[in-house]
Design a protein around this motif. Structure first.
Motif, PDB file in Angstrom:
ATOM      1  N   ARG A  36     -34.693  -1.661 -34.655  1.00  0.00           N
ATOM      2  CA  ARG A  36     -35.945  -1.762 -35.384  1.00  0.00           C
ATOM      3  C   ARG A  36     -36.460  -3.199 -35.336  1.00  0.00           C
ATOM      4  NH1 ARG A  36     -37.223   2.558 -38.214  1.00  0.00           N
ATOM      5  NH2 ARG A  36     -38.590   1.342 -39.575  1.00  0.00           N
ATOM      6  N   THR A  37     -37.704  -3.394 -35.731  1.00  0.00           N
ATOM      7  CA  THR A  37     -38.304  -4.715 -35.729  1.00  0.00           C
ATOM      8  C   THR A  37     -38.793  -5.065 -37.127  1.00  0.00           C
ATOM      9  OG1 THR A  37     -40.040  -6.101 -34.721  1.00  0.00           O
ATOM     10  CG2 THR A  37     -40.559  -3.766 -35.022  1.00  0.00           C
ATOM     11  N   PRO A  38     -38.431  -6.236 -37.652  1.00  0.00           N
ATOM     12  CA  PRO A  38     -38.865  -6.604 -39.006  1.00  0.00           C
ATOM     13  C   PRO A  38     -40.372  -6.827 -39.051  1.00  0.00           C
ATOM     14  CG  PRO A  38     -37.841  -8.484 -37.940  1.00  0.00           C
ATOM     15  CD  PRO A  38     -37.638  -7.313 -37.018  1.00  0.00           C
ATOM     16  N   LEU A  39     -40.980  -6.451 -40.162  1.00  0.00           N
ATOM     17  CA  LEU A  39     -42.421  -6.625 -40.300  1.00  0.00           C
ATOM     18  C   LEU A  39     -42.801  -8.092 -40.457  1.00  0.00           C
ATOM     19  CD1 LEU A  39     -43.608  -3.782 -42.733  1.00  0.00           C
ATOM     20  CD2 LEU A  39     -43.511  -3.780 -40.227  1.00  0.00           C
ATOM     21  N   LEU A  40     -43.965  -8.440 -39.925  1.00  0.00           N
ATOM     22  CA  LEU A  40     -44.592  -9.720 -40.214  1.00  0.00           C
ATOM     23  C   LEU A  40     -45.267  -9.639 -41.576  1.00  0.00           C
ATOM     24  CD1 LEU A  40     -46.418 -10.401 -36.815  1.00  0.00           C
ATOM     25  CD2 LEU A  40     -44.042 -10.910 -37.431  1.00  0.00           C
ATOM     26  N   LEU A  41     -45.530 -10.787 -42.161  1.00  0.00           N
ATOM     27  CA  LEU A  41     -46.206 -10.796 -43.456  1.00  0.00           C
ATOM     28  C   LEU A  41     -47.568 -10.107 -43.368  1.00  0.00           C
ATOM     29  CD1 LEU A  41     -46.581 -11.574 -46.384  1.00  0.00           C
ATOM     30  CD2 LEU A  41     -47.248 -13.872 -45.632  1.00  0.00           C
ATOM     31  N   ALA A  42     -48.360 -10.440 -42.366  1.00  0.00           N
ATOM     32  CA  ALA A  42     -49.683  -9.826 -42.240  1.00  0.00           C
ATOM     33  C   ALA A  42     -49.575  -8.317 -42.076  1.00  0.00           C
ATOM     34  CB  ALA A  42     -50.442 -10.444 -41.062  1.00  0.00           C
ATOM     35  N   ALA A  61     -28.877  -6.676 -39.185  1.00  0.00           N
ATOM     36  CA  ALA A  61     -28.683  -5.240 -39.390  1.00  0.00           C
ATOM     37  C   ALA A  61     -29.918  -4.459 -38.939  1.00  0.00           C
ATOM     38  CB  ALA A  61     -28.376  -4.953 -40.855  1.00  0.00           C
ATOM     39  N   VAL A  62     -31.098  -4.976 -39.240  1.00  0.00           N
ATOM     40  CA  VAL A  62     -32.346  -4.317 -38.823  1.00  0.00           C
ATOM     41  C   VAL A  62     -32.437  -4.273 -37.309  1.00  0.00           C
ATOM     42  CG1 VAL A  62     -34.863  -4.560 -38.779  1.00  0.00           C
ATOM     43  CG2 VAL A  62     -33.633  -4.821 -40.933  1.00  0.00           C
ATOM     44  N   THR A  63     -32.168  -5.387 -36.659  1.00  0.00           N
ATOM     45  CA  THR A  63     -32.281  -5.435 -35.203  1.00  0.00           C
ATOM     46  C   THR A  63     -31.195  -4.600 -34.528  1.00  0.00           C
ATOM     47  OG1 THR A  63     -31.031  -7.524 -35.177  1.00  0.00           O
ATOM     48  CG2 THR A  63     -33.415  -7.669 -35.221  1.00  0.00           C
ATOM     49  N   ALA A  64     -30.005  -4.519 -35.139  1.00  0.00           N
ATOM     50  CA  ALA A  64     -28.928  -3.693 -34.568  1.00  0.00           C
ATOM     51  C   ALA A  64     -29.309  -2.218 -34.578  1.00  0.00           C
ATOM     52  CB  ALA A  64     -27.635  -3.906 -35.343  1.00  0.00           C
ATOM     53  N   GLU A  65     -30.194  -1.831 -35.490  1.00  0.00           N
ATOM     54  CA  GLU A  65     -30.674  -0.451 -35.555  1.00  0.00           C
ATOM     55  C   GLU A  65     -31.791  -0.183 -34.552  1.00  0.00           C
ATOM     56  OE1 GLU A  65     -31.907   0.030 -39.580  1.00  0.00           O
ATOM     57  OE2 GLU A  65     -29.863   0.126 -40.384  1.00  0.00           O
ATOM     58  N   HIS A 123     -31.803  -9.954 -53.775  1.00  0.00           N
ATOM     59  CA  HIS A 123     -32.642  -9.466 -54.869  1.00  0.00           C
ATOM     60  C   HIS A 123     -32.562  -7.949 -54.904  1.00  0.00           C
ATOM     61  CE1 HIS A 123     -34.487 -13.411 -55.569  1.00  0.00           C
ATOM     62  NE2 HIS A 123     -34.452 -13.542 -54.252  1.00  0.00           N
ATOM     63  N   THR A 124     -32.211  -7.416 -56.053  1.00  0.00           N
ATOM     64  CA  THR A 124     -31.983  -5.972 -56.162  1.00  0.00           C
ATOM     65  C   THR A 124     -33.266  -5.163 -55.990  1.00  0.00           C
ATOM     66  OG1 THR A 124     -32.281  -6.067 -58.570  1.00  0.00           O
ATOM     67  CG2 THR A 124     -30.030  -6.296 -57.714  1.00  0.00           C
ATOM     68  N   TRP A 125     -34.415  -5.777 -56.130  1.00  0.00           N
ATOM     69  CA  TRP A 125     -35.691  -5.060 -56.126  1.00  0.00           C
ATOM     70  C   TRP A 125     -36.495  -5.278 -54.851  1.00  0.00           C
ATOM     71  CZ3 TRP A 125     -39.330  -9.022 -56.192  1.00  0.00           C
ATOM     72  CH2 TRP A 125     -38.848 -10.269 -56.659  1.00  0.00           C
ATOM     73  N   LEU A 126     -35.891  -5.921 -53.854  1.00  0.00           N
ATOM     74  CA  LEU A 126     -36.596  -6.165 -52.596  1.00  0.00           C
ATOM     75  C   LEU A 126     -35.841  -5.547 -51.425  1.00  0.00           C
ATOM     76  CD1 LEU A 126     -37.712  -9.898 -52.930  1.00  0.00           C
ATOM     77  CD2 LEU A 126     -39.191  -7.896 -52.890  1.00  0.00           C
ATOM     78  N   GLY A 127     -36.502  -4.629 -50.720  1.00  0.00           N
ATOM     79  CA  GLY A 127     -35.987  -4.126 -49.460  1.00  0.00           C
ATOM     80  C   GLY A 127     -36.509  -4.989 -48.323  1.00  0.00           C
ATOM     81  N   PHE A 128     -36.441  -4.469 -47.098  1.00  0.00           N
ATOM     82  CA  PHE A 128     -36.854  -5.232 -45.923  1.00  0.00           C
ATOM     83  C   PHE A 128     -37.711  -4.336 -45.036  1.00  0.00           C
ATOM     84  CE2 PHE A 128     -33.171  -7.274 -47.614  1.00  0.00           C
ATOM     85  CZ  PHE A 128     -33.455  -8.622 -47.508  1.00  0.00           C
ATOM     86  N   GLY A 129     -39.019  -4.612 -45.028  1.00  0.00           N
ATOM     87  CA  GLY A 129     -39.934  -3.794 -44.250  1.00  0.00           C
ATOM     88  C   GLY A 129     -39.669  -3.913 -42.760  1.00  0.00           C
ATOM     89  N   SER A 130     -39.705  -2.777 -42.075  1.00  0.00           N
ATOM     90  CA  SER A 130     -39.480  -2.778 -40.624  1.00  0.00           C
ATOM     91  C   SER A 130     -40.227  -1.621 -39.988  1.00  0.00           C
ATOM     92  CB  SER A 130     -37.985  -2.699 -40.296  1.00  0.00           C
ATOM     93  OG  SER A 130     -37.452  -1.424 -40.669  1.00  0.00           O
ATOM     94  N   ALA A 131     -40.273  -1.617 -38.671  1.00  0.00           N
ATOM     95  CA  ALA A 131     -40.919  -0.554 -37.912  1.00  0.00           C
ATOM     96  C   ALA A 131     -40.078  -0.270 -36.674  1.00  0.00           C
ATOM     97  CB  ALA A 131     -42.334  -0.978 -37.515  1.00  0.00           C
TER      98      ALA A 131
END
Length: 228
Positions: free
Chosen positions: A140-146, A134-138, A214-222
């Motif tokens: 966008r690029t998912p964040l790395l941990l660092a 879903a993130v990539t279809a938008e 998990h209801t309390w975790l989103g997905f960081g992206s840029a």
């Protein structure tokens, strides 16, 4: 795909804005990140000054050190919340072996910026396996941990109770090439279990299974990574 549309009365908390890039450079220097990365302080300042033209981008602009230069294990203890240092969970001693997905292209430079940061609250209660396409279809690029750690270093208030985020751009490959089922995340410790009571409210680098929600975790992206 799970339905993550908030109920009418639900108002998602605003994600605090990032400081200006020059201020971010000073923050990294103050924390000694430039020394970890083997970079001169003057070089970090100069890059931030050159990259300043990107600061009008939606969602703010984040200054990041390439993870090859400043790994998550070195950055996590620099995090602070309520005066308590950040930490990596004990069963993630291999945290620095989590590398970018093959589909992600990082700049070939020690410093770069990310634009259009989003904590991904709208995808809370999605699994990483559901969120990544879903993130990539938008576009966008998912964040790395660092990168996620850099975000919290610059703006600690981005981690809020019940509104934290995963960094699914980083994954561990097992022998043979298959992805390890763990996906890294940043949240706030409750001080339970092996975390220890003394770590309650501390920033925490942990992991969740790729198929779990998990209801309390989103997905960081840029929206983008660039060197200028």
């Amino acid at each position: 795909m799970p339905d993550t549309t908030p109920a009418p009365a639900t108002v998602l908390p605003a994600v605090p804005a990032l400081p200006a890039l020059r201020a971010q450079a000073e923050r990294l220097i103050e924390l000694g990140v430039h020394a970890i990365a083997g970079l001169p302080a003057a070089g970090v300042r100069a890059f931030a000054a050159r990259a300043g033209a990107a600061e009008d981008a939606d969602g703010g602009v984040l200054l990041a050190v390439h993870p090859d230069r400043a790994p998550a294990s070195a950055l996590a203890p620099l995090l602070r919340r309520d005066g308590k240092p950040g930490f990596v969970v004990g069963d993630m001693s291999d945290v620095d072996l989590f590398t970018p997905l093959d589909t992600l292209a990082l700049p070939h430079a020690p410093l770069y910026v990310l634009t259009g940061l989003d904590r991904g609250d709208r995808m809370a209660n999605w699994s990483p396996d559901e969120a990544l396409p879903a993130v990539t279809a938008e576009g966008r690029t998912p964040l790395l941990l660092a990168e996620g750690i850099h975000w919290v270093l610059q703006q600690p208030a981005v981690l809020q109770r019940n509104h934290c985020f995963m960094t699914i751009g980083s994954r561990l490959r097992k022998a043979g090439g298959a992805l390890d089922a763990r996906t890294p995340a940043l949240w706030i410790s409750n001080g339970t279990g092996r975390d220890g009571r003394e770590r309650r409210n501390a920033p925490k680098v942990g992991w969740c299974w790729a198929g779990n929600r998990h209801t309390w975790l989103g997905f960081g992206s840029a929206t983008d990574r660039r060197t200028a």
